[in-house]
Write an enzyme that holds these catalytic residues in place. Structure first.
Site, PDB file in Angstrom:
ATOM      1  N   HIS A 214       0.759  -1.056   0.094  1.00  0.00           N
ATOM      2  CA  HIS A 214      -0.048  -0.024   0.028  1.00  0.00           C
ATOM      3  C   HIS A 214       1.042   0.995  -0.052  1.00  0.00           C
ATOM      4  O   HIS A 214       1.061   1.829   1.065  1.00  0.00           O
ATOM      5  CB  HIS A 214      -1.027  -0.003   1.243  1.00  0.00           C
ATOM      6  CG  HIS A 214      -2.089  -1.095   1.050  1.00  0.00           C
ATOM      7  ND1 HIS A 214      -2.006  -2.158   1.626  1.00  0.00           N
ATOM      8  CD2 HIS A 214      -3.241  -0.783   0.221  1.00  0.00           C
ATOM      9  CE1 HIS A 214      -3.083  -3.102   1.371  1.00  0.00           C
ATOM     10  NE2 HIS A 214      -3.697  -2.333   0.420  1.00  0.00           N
ATOM     11  N   PHE A 216       3.066   4.405  -2.880  1.00  0.00           N
ATOM     12  CA  PHE A 216       2.435   5.540  -3.930  1.00  0.00           C
ATOM     13  C   PHE A 216       2.132   4.781  -5.137  1.00  0.00           C
ATOM     14  O   PHE A 216       1.413   5.126  -5.926  1.00  0.00           O
ATOM     15  CB  PHE A 216       3.438   6.692  -3.840  1.00  0.00           C
ATOM     16  CG  PHE A 216       3.127   7.518  -5.017  1.00  0.00           C
ATOM     17  CD1 PHE A 216       2.000   8.308  -4.981  1.00  0.00           C
ATOM     18  CD2 PHE A 216       3.900   7.739  -6.050  1.00  0.00           C
ATOM     19  CE1 PHE A 216       1.536   9.135  -5.926  1.00  0.00           C
ATOM     20  CE2 PHE A 216       3.623   8.641  -7.229  1.00  0.00           C
ATOM     21  CZ  PHE A 216       2.420   9.645  -7.239  1.00  0.00           C
ATOM     22  N   ARG A 217       2.877   3.592  -5.692  1.00  0.00           N
ATOM     23  CA  ARG A 217       2.939   2.949  -6.739  1.00  0.00           C
ATOM     24  C   ARG A 217       1.512   2.227  -6.895  1.00  0.00           C
ATOM     25  O   ARG A 217       0.934   2.196  -7.803  1.00  0.00           O
ATOM     26  CB  ARG A 217       4.034   1.991  -7.006  1.00  0.00           C
ATOM     27  CG  ARG A 217       4.255   1.516  -8.317  1.00  0.00           C
ATOM     28  CD  ARG A 217       5.396   0.613  -8.613  1.00  0.00           C
ATOM     29  NE  ARG A 217       6.816   1.022  -8.270  1.00  0.00           N
ATOM     30  CZ  ARG A 217       7.369   1.830  -8.954  1.00  0.00           C
ATOM     31  NH1 ARG A 217       6.947   2.163 -10.319  1.00  0.00           N
ATOM     32  NH2 ARG A 217       8.551   2.478  -8.731  1.00  0.00           N
ATOM     33  N   HIS A 218       1.103   1.845  -5.689  1.00  0.00           N
ATOM     34  CA  HIS A 218      -0.384   1.269  -5.786  1.00  0.00           C
ATOM     35  C   HIS A 218      -1.099   2.437  -6.055  1.00  0.00           C
ATOM     36  O   HIS A 218      -2.162   2.215  -6.874  1.00  0.00           O
ATOM     37  CB  HIS A 218      -0.679   0.595  -4.460  1.00  0.00           C
ATOM     38  CG  HIS A 218      -2.126   0.201  -4.198  1.00  0.00           C
ATOM     39  ND1 HIS A 218      -2.794  -0.870  -5.073  1.00  0.00           N
ATOM     40  CD2 HIS A 218      -2.835   0.935  -3.576  1.00  0.00           C
ATOM     41  CE1 HIS A 218      -4.050  -0.753  -4.777  1.00  0.00           C
ATOM     42  NE2 HIS A 218      -3.936   0.047  -3.715  1.00  0.00           N
ATOM     43  N   ASP A 255      -6.035   5.191  -0.702  1.00  0.00           N
ATOM     44  CA  ASP A 255      -5.190   4.669   0.280  1.00  0.00           C
ATOM     45  C   ASP A 255      -4.182   5.402   1.107  1.00  0.00           C
ATOM     46  O   ASP A 255      -3.287   4.956   1.705  1.00  0.00           O
ATOM     47  CB  ASP A 255      -4.485   3.406  -0.099  1.00  0.00           C
ATOM     48  CG  ASP A 255      -5.300   1.972  -0.238  1.00  0.00           C
ATOM     49  OD1 ASP A 255      -6.117   1.992   0.807  1.00  0.00           O
ATOM     50  OD2 ASP A 255      -4.685   1.199  -1.151  1.00  0.00           O
ATOM     51  N   TYR A 386       1.269  -8.893   4.065  1.00  0.00           N
ATOM     52  CA  TYR A 386       0.633  -9.751   4.848  1.00  0.00           C
ATOM     53  C   TYR A 386       1.424 -10.278   6.138  1.00  0.00           C
ATOM     54  O   TYR A 386       0.866 -10.534   7.113  1.00  0.00           O
ATOM     55  CB  TYR A 386      -0.101 -10.922   4.174  1.00  0.00           C
ATOM     56  CG  TYR A 386      -1.297 -10.451   3.305  1.00  0.00           C
ATOM     57  CD1 TYR A 386      -1.892  -9.150   3.494  1.00  0.00           C
ATOM     58  CD2 TYR A 386      -1.781 -11.349   2.452  1.00  0.00           C
ATOM     59  CE1 TYR A 386      -3.023  -8.913   2.740  1.00  0.00           C
ATOM     60  CE2 TYR A 386      -3.154 -10.930   1.881  1.00  0.00           C
ATOM     61  CZ  TYR A 386      -3.738  -9.795   1.865  1.00  0.00           C
ATOM     62  OH  TYR A 386      -4.588  -9.446   1.210  1.00  0.00           O
ATOM     63  N   ALA A 414      -2.937 -18.068  -2.508  1.00  0.00           N
ATOM     64  CA  ALA A 414      -3.381 -16.920  -2.401  1.00  0.00           C
ATOM     65  C   ALA A 414      -4.318 -16.188  -3.679  1.00  0.00           C
ATOM     66  O   ALA A 414      -5.398 -15.401  -3.326  1.00  0.00           O
ATOM     67  CB  ALA A 414      -2.252 -16.039  -2.218  1.00  0.00           C
TER      68      ALA A 414
HETATM   69 ZN   LIG Z   1      -6.032   0.293  -2.528  1.00  0.00          ZN
END
Ligand SMILES: [Zn+2]
Length: 498
Positions: A214, A216-218, A255, A386, A414
């Site tokens: 989570h 800046f690239r996301h 986010d 995670y 996953a």
């Molecule tokens: Zn997000």
């Protein structure tokens, strides 16, 4: 022609001239030389010329000669003067621009001072958990991230879900985001100050943390996917520009300041965020609050030119969309959309809001829509985040979700459940409204699902362990039920282990 007499070691010549014709290229030196030659004197002799009344004649002659010479240079001179004038004009213009800039800086500083003063006066009740509150203030007045000239190739690629999001540094992603706002006509239509847009984006960047996932690239990925969907589905024909602005801005902000630990952790660990928001989407509420804290600073407020009613609409729309990204609400939101999709009405506000919620949800979890080489590293990033959480939960004695447990999860396990039960059903529903996404978005999802199923078969054959089928069923179940997961799953999981 002449006579002469001795006088203080100097020679006097008396010329009786009727007319003298000089060449147009004649200089004073040439004239002097002419006299010297005519009288047989050496060339460095000092010569004084007197007219018939005995007055000094030389200066006049010199001047005349010089004027002649100048006259022929006049064109050259003209060009030089014109050039100088142009240069001066440019300088005046530049200095003038500097004055405007200085004036702008002055007023910005004044505003900032006033704001700081008013903030100091305010009580500290608002959002005190923003311990790094200072991050909200942009580091400098005019953002100075180098201006990247995006190539036409980049500009074209940016419109597609196949865009390789790993190639770019923060500055380049900022330039791309800036381009999207210009390209969609948002800057022009809403009279957004382009400098404020830069400052706002820079501030957004500074308020994403360096989490494995989570980050800046996301944020960039989600916004770029939104931009792709706007282009691919011709959303500008179906939606108002206000809707487009809300979709893009919610994606950028969705986010903000994510701490790297999900809502389940926040609630179980009873963090300040969970307490503040009463366990109701604590993270999403926080992302939203940070977003509007940033807008509350005048130099980052891209909505500064909006009238209060328009701002209210943008604020409400953005909040609704950011809150919709809580996966605990996935089932509720998708069901609501499914009820509308067969009789979808673009003039019905409720329908449009629901579609916008589904769109931001799609973009938020769209990594598997991207080409495998782009998508796969994100799975590693997500698992890293995670594992960071589950390790901490173990240390703190909190419940650990199996899909976050490094002992239990693998990349295929996953992904398979998530693609099959969350992604494909949602994108297939959106496909009913926008059939063009099938080839570009749904097909890659199906391919990714097949690839991970193959990988899982290989994993299973290697380990000869096929006992974990229960695992990804519950993984998907988690997303549909959200927080109630722990009440239901932990006992079943425990039974299974016995
Ligand atoms: Zn997000």
């Amino acid at each position: 022609l002449c006579s002469s007499k001795s006088y203080y070691r100097s020679l006097s010549l008396f010329l009786f001239l009727r007319s003298v014709v000089f060449s147009r290229f004649c200089s004073p030196c040439d004239i002097k030389e002419l006299f010297c030659t005519a009288t047989g004197l050496s060339r460095n002799t000092t010569i004084s010329l007197l007219d018939s009344t005995g007055e000094l004649f030389q200066n006049v002659l010199t001047q005349v000669a010089e004027q002649f010479s100048r006259a022929f240079k006049i064109n050259e001179l003209k060009t030089e003067v014109t050039n100088r004038l142009a240069m001066l004009e440019k300088r005046v213009e530049l200095e003038g621009m500097k004055v405007v800039e200085i004036e702008k800086c002055r007023s910005d500083i004044k505003k900032l001072r006033e704001e700081m003063a008013s903030r100091n006066n305010r009580s500290v009740t608002s959002l005190s958990f923003l311990d790094d509150n200072k991050k909200l203030t942009p580091r400098r007045d005019v953002p100075s991230y180098p201006k990247y000239m995006l190539s036409q190739q980049t500009i074209d690629a940016l419109r597609k879900p196949t865009f390789d999001v790993w190639l770019w540094e923060s500055n380049e992603m900022l330039s791309c985001l800036e381009h999207m706002y210009h390209d969609l006509g948002l800057v022009k239509d809403f009279n957004i100050n382009p400098i404020t847009l830069k400052r706002w984006l820079l501030c957004i960047h500074d308020n994403y943390r360096n989490n494995p996932f989570h980050n800046f690239r996301h944020c960039f990925c989600v916004t770029q996917m939104m931009y792709s969907m706007i282009c691919l589905c011709n959303l500008q024909e179906k939606f108002t520009q206000v809707d487009i602005l809300i979709l893009m801005t919610a994606a950028v902000c969705h986010d903000l300041d994510h701490p790297g630990y999900n809502n389940t952790y926040q609630i179980n660990a009873r963090t300040e965020l969970a307490v503040r928001y009463n366990d109701i989407s604590p993270l999403e509420n926080h992302h939203c609050a940070v977003a509007f804290q940033i807008f509350s600073q005048s130099d980052c407020n891209i909505f500064a030119n909006f009238d209060p009613e328009a701002f209210k609409q943008i604020r409400q729309g953005t909040i609704t969309l950011i809150l919709a990204t809580d996966m605990a609400r996935h089932g509720e939101i998708l069901d609501s959309f499914k009820q509308k999709v067969d009789n979808f009405d673009f003039t019905n506000e409720e329908h449009v809001t629901c579609l916008k919620m589904v769109l931001i949800k799609c973009c938020d979890i769209s990594n598997e829509v991207r080409p495998m080489e782009v998508a796969e590293p994100w799975v590693d990033c997500l698992l890293e985040e995670y594992f960071m959480q589950s390790d901490r939960e173990k240390v703190e004695g909190l419940p650990v979700a199996p899909f976050m447990d490094r002992e239990k999860v693998t990349k295929p396990t996953a992904q398979i459940g998530f693609i099959k039960f969350v992604l494909i059903p949602m994108f297939e529903t959106v496909m009913k409204l926008f059939p063009q996404i099938e080839e570009v978005m749904v097909q890659p999802l199906r391919e990714s699902r097949d690839r991970y199923e193959e990988l899982k078969q290989i994993d299973d054959a290697m380990n000869e362990v096929s006992s974990d089928h229960f695992f990804y069923y519950y993984y998907y179940y988690y997303f549909l039920t959200g927080i109630s997961y722990f009440l239901l799953i932990i006992p079943i999981g425990a039974e299974k282990e016995e």
